[in-house]
Scaffold this motif. Sequence first.
Motif: not given
Length: 323
Positions: A54, A44, A203, A57-58, A28-30, A61-62
């Motif tokens: 979604w 991602i 994740t 949102e991700q 995911d983005g993290r 974060v990236a």
Amino acid sequence: MALINTWLTDRFDLALPVVAATMAGVADGRFAAAATRAGILGGIGVGGAASGGWITEQAAVAEGPYAIGLQLWGLADHPDQFEATLAARPTMVSLSFGDPTPYVEQCHQAGIVVVSQVGTTTAARAAVDAGVDAIVARGGEGGGHGVDQVATLPLLQSVLEVVDVPVIAAGGIATARGLAAVLAAGAAGAWIGTAFTTCVESTLPDDAVALLAAAGEDRTAFGKVFDIAQRTGWPTEFGGRALINSFTERWTGQEDRLAADASALDRFAAARDARDPEVLPVWAGQGAGLLDGRRRPISDIVDELGEAAGLLRSAAEQVGQEP
């Protein structure tokens, strides 16, 4: 400063020519941000049913250069995925599992580098004809979805001979030795997934990590059993490599019966929701046998991959030496 200089490190200002694979359900983005901070290209992974929201949102974060991986076969039913990806302006988009032609020009107009994952030389030629900037040559050893027709090393050799764009190797590359091997063969870098599945930023749930830790190199299998059971809609030409469990052992070779057995599909859904380890799919490549199962930061794994530089230097010193 790059430890090893290739098209990948030069184009994206990386320390190491590695892409953290765009694994749906893992990256995911993290995850992407941590990979990028470690000096590789973060990824991602977008699942077939993921929403455009979604992705937005991700992407927020990236950090720095990162890639978004899209499944082409699902975009017709989920056009918001592509729209959100264009709006996010990632550094790279992976358009795989279908024909990338309708999407390549729009990505280029947005300044996005386009790659496509292929499993045969014929598919590589078609992707180049579609206008992609680089090829991800994924051998059958790789985890998750693709085809299982050619292993990584013969595929890489063949694709390098017939395309005039950079080629990134994928499938079974989990250590510095694997990275050094594909770079020595002429790859622009490695697309690595399984080695990162157990990292802190993944994740993937702890129970799946435990299964990976216990798996040996011979405990994965390629097939379509999980896709049939999950009723995901994957095209028949693609399958997936995952850890072997009781469910795959029961149904491999009986895929038609499984597809027609509504009660078996319902039992699978219930067991999967209960996270029964003998039923749930844990996508992984043959590199699973090289994992120790510890949840370590991505940066630690990248540091170990960086030892490929020393291996390449040692190999270069041998060239020209008298026997």
